[in-house]
Design an enzyme around this catalytic site. Sequence first.
Site, PDB file in Angstrom:
ATOM      1  CB  CYS A   1      21.959 -33.750  26.094  1.00 39.74           C
ATOM      2  SG  CYS A   1      21.518 -35.188  26.823  1.00 39.74           S
TER       3      CYS A   1
ATOM      4  N   GLY B   1      16.867 -32.228  23.051  1.00 38.38           N
ATOM      5  CA  GLY B   1      16.500 -32.764  24.262  1.00 38.38           C
ATOM      6  C   GLY B   1      14.903 -32.535  24.741  1.00 38.38           C
TER       7      GLY B   1
ATOM      8  CG  ASN C   1      25.418 -33.835  23.773  1.00 36.58           C
ATOM      9  OD1 ASN C   1      25.698 -33.036  22.667  1.00 36.58           O
ATOM     10  ND2 ASN C   1      24.755 -34.753  23.663  1.00 36.58           N
ATOM     11  N   GLY C   2      26.345 -36.681  25.166  1.00 40.58           N
ATOM     12  CA  GLY C   2      27.303 -37.737  24.622  1.00 40.58           C
ATOM     13  C   GLY C   2      27.110 -38.765  25.187  1.00 40.58           C
TER      14      GLY C   2
ATOM     15  CE1 TYR D   1      15.177 -35.845  12.901  1.00 38.25           C
ATOM     16  CE2 TYR D   1      16.585 -36.101  14.851  1.00 38.25           C
ATOM     17  CZ  TYR D   1      15.428 -36.307  14.124  1.00 38.25           C
ATOM     18  OH  TYR D   1      14.490 -35.960  15.189  1.00 38.25           O
TER      19      TYR D   1
HETATM   20  P1  5GP Z   1      10.937 -43.913  10.401  1.00 40.64           P
HETATM   21  O1  5GP Z   1      10.196 -43.802   9.269  1.00 40.64           O
HETATM   22  O2  5GP Z   1      12.050 -44.570  10.576  1.00 40.64           O
HETATM   23  O3  5GP Z   1      10.206 -44.449  11.645  1.00 40.64           O
HETATM   24  O4  5GP Z   1      11.296 -42.421  11.149  1.00 40.64           O
HETATM   25  C1  5GP Z   1      12.081 -41.634  10.129  1.00 40.64           C
HETATM   26  C2  5GP Z   1      11.827 -40.207  10.778  1.00 40.64           C
HETATM   27  O5  5GP Z   1      12.524 -40.204  11.950  1.00 40.64           O
HETATM   28  C3  5GP Z   1      12.705 -39.360   9.809  1.00 40.64           C
HETATM   29  O6  5GP Z   1      11.811 -38.198   9.431  1.00 40.64           O
HETATM   30  C4  5GP Z   1      13.870 -38.698  10.643  1.00 40.64           C
HETATM   31  O7  5GP Z   1      13.904 -37.313  10.537  1.00 40.64           O
HETATM   32  C5  5GP Z   1      13.337 -39.112  12.167  1.00 40.64           C
HETATM   33  N1  5GP Z   1      14.482 -39.171  13.046  1.00 40.64           N
HETATM   34  C6  5GP Z   1      15.733 -39.770  12.782  1.00 40.64           C
HETATM   35  N2  5GP Z   1      16.443 -39.770  13.661  1.00 40.64           N
HETATM   36  C7  5GP Z   1      15.768 -39.527  14.862  1.00 40.64           C
HETATM   37  C8  5GP Z   1      15.911 -39.349  16.297  1.00 40.64           C
HETATM   38  O8  5GP Z   1      16.999 -39.777  16.958  1.00 40.64           O
HETATM   39  N3  5GP Z   1      14.914 -38.913  16.788  1.00 40.64           N
HETATM   40  C9  5GP Z   1      13.707 -38.869  16.335  1.00 40.64           C
HETATM   41  N4  5GP Z   1      12.502 -38.400  17.183  1.00 40.64           N
HETATM   42  N5  5GP Z   1      13.427 -38.705  15.110  1.00 40.64           N
HETATM   43  C10 5GP Z   1      14.287 -39.235  14.450  1.00 40.64           C
HETATM   44 MG    MG Z   2      11.946 -36.492  10.128  1.00 40.93          MG
END
Ligand code: 5GP
Ligand code: MG
Length: 460
Positions: free
Chosen positions: A2, A28, A102-103, A247
Amino acid sequence: MCGIFGISNNKEAARLTYLGLYALQHRGEESAGIVARCGKKVNQFRGMGLVGDVFKEREIKSLKGDMGVGHARYSTTGSSNPKNIQPFLVRHKKSHIAIAHNGNLVNTYQLRNELECKGSIFQTTMDSEVIAHLLARSQNESTEEVLVNSLRELEGAYSLVMMFNDLLIGARDPLGWRPLCLGKLDNSYVLASETCALDLIQAQYIRDVEPGEIVIINKDKIKSINISTRSLFPTAKHAYCIFEYIYFARPDSNIFGHNVYQTRKNLGRELARECPADCDIVIPIPDSGNYAALGFSEASGIPFEVGMIRNHYVGRTFIQPSQIIRDFRVKVKLNPIREVLKDKRVAIVEDSIVRGTTSRIRVKTIREAGAKEVHMRVSCPPLRHPCFYGIDFPTKKELIASKRDIKWIKNFIGVDSLEYLSLEGMLKAMPIPKERFCTACFTGDYPTKLPKKLGKGILE
Ligand code: 5GP
Ligand code: MG
């Protein structure tokens, strides 16, 4: 996950909170809410969707007051319930408490049980509601005692921005998983998850709220006290979430005292040194892979190219013509550039692999665009363990690296080679000492006891 924000002593509190949330939108996208305090009256507005869709001029005008607290909520599975939109607001006797959290707490179930046995009635399924009950329960105590005695009952991750009657409160759990910073705009103090929110409203960054610190802001005065729950933990260590750097946070933010962009670029440099690729070009998977790919290119000397373009207008609610076009959702977001990829040996740099499903589709489109070889390099180690501290990773079953080896993942994603940055390499690339981080999603080494009652299947 969040984004949280708060401001005090400012006639434009709601508008500035709106702007702060706008900058924190990446933390979020599911729902947003603002609570503003005007004299003894408290106004709130909350809704499902992006900050810019939930709030229009009319809503912001209706949120009169000189103190504001806001929250942008990440979608977590099975909880898309309007009741769960934050800030969580309670009126108790003559007091008002609004909480933006957040958390994730790891002793919610226990605390909730204890409170319910003593007669508390819960309205939502949020762990943040537990905090409200603890705060409201304390009697005949000073505000400081109430805050300290309540927060020291909590275990797990919390960065909090709260309205406690006429006080604006910021707090961070003693291990400091989630970021929270303090800024100033003229005579107003500002609290925000990330510094990018301060930048937008032209507030000056003062410092981070420290792990275990509570800041109590009374108009233009600030006081700091310590939660001092350290006795609950074996050592006075920290547990900053390393995934924030990899990320989650915005690259233009400084979190835990250091810039995110530079850290990601450094991860890319380390990746190039550790896992070289004999390729003609380096491309990122936009946008999250951009910065590590730049670092990879710089350290390897392989030219950086943009091999796919992101469509920035893909909202959450667009209609999916799923029968007509396969993989539409992924395709509409990124389109490869044939002229860049054709007949090339391509190194794709990705920040992380979670389920592996989007990576698989990306690789397919890159091959279809004519790439001769595709080599994937990932700027963090395999994600193997669920997070209990606020990152919404899927259950262990869905994390592709939890039960599969790298060779299997390589074949699933369909690349010619796949290499991940090592744990040591990742820690080496960080701007702060490795002891400060929580790396549980990579190592399974959790800094707290695991929650008593786990979500269904989370460890399966
Ligand atoms: P995958 O190939 O595992 O389906 O997706 C990888 C992608 O998901 C990467 O581009 C990464 O930046 C993204 N990603 C990593 N963690 C998260 C997250 O917590 N939420 C979302 N929406 N994307 C994520
Ligand atoms: Mg990505």
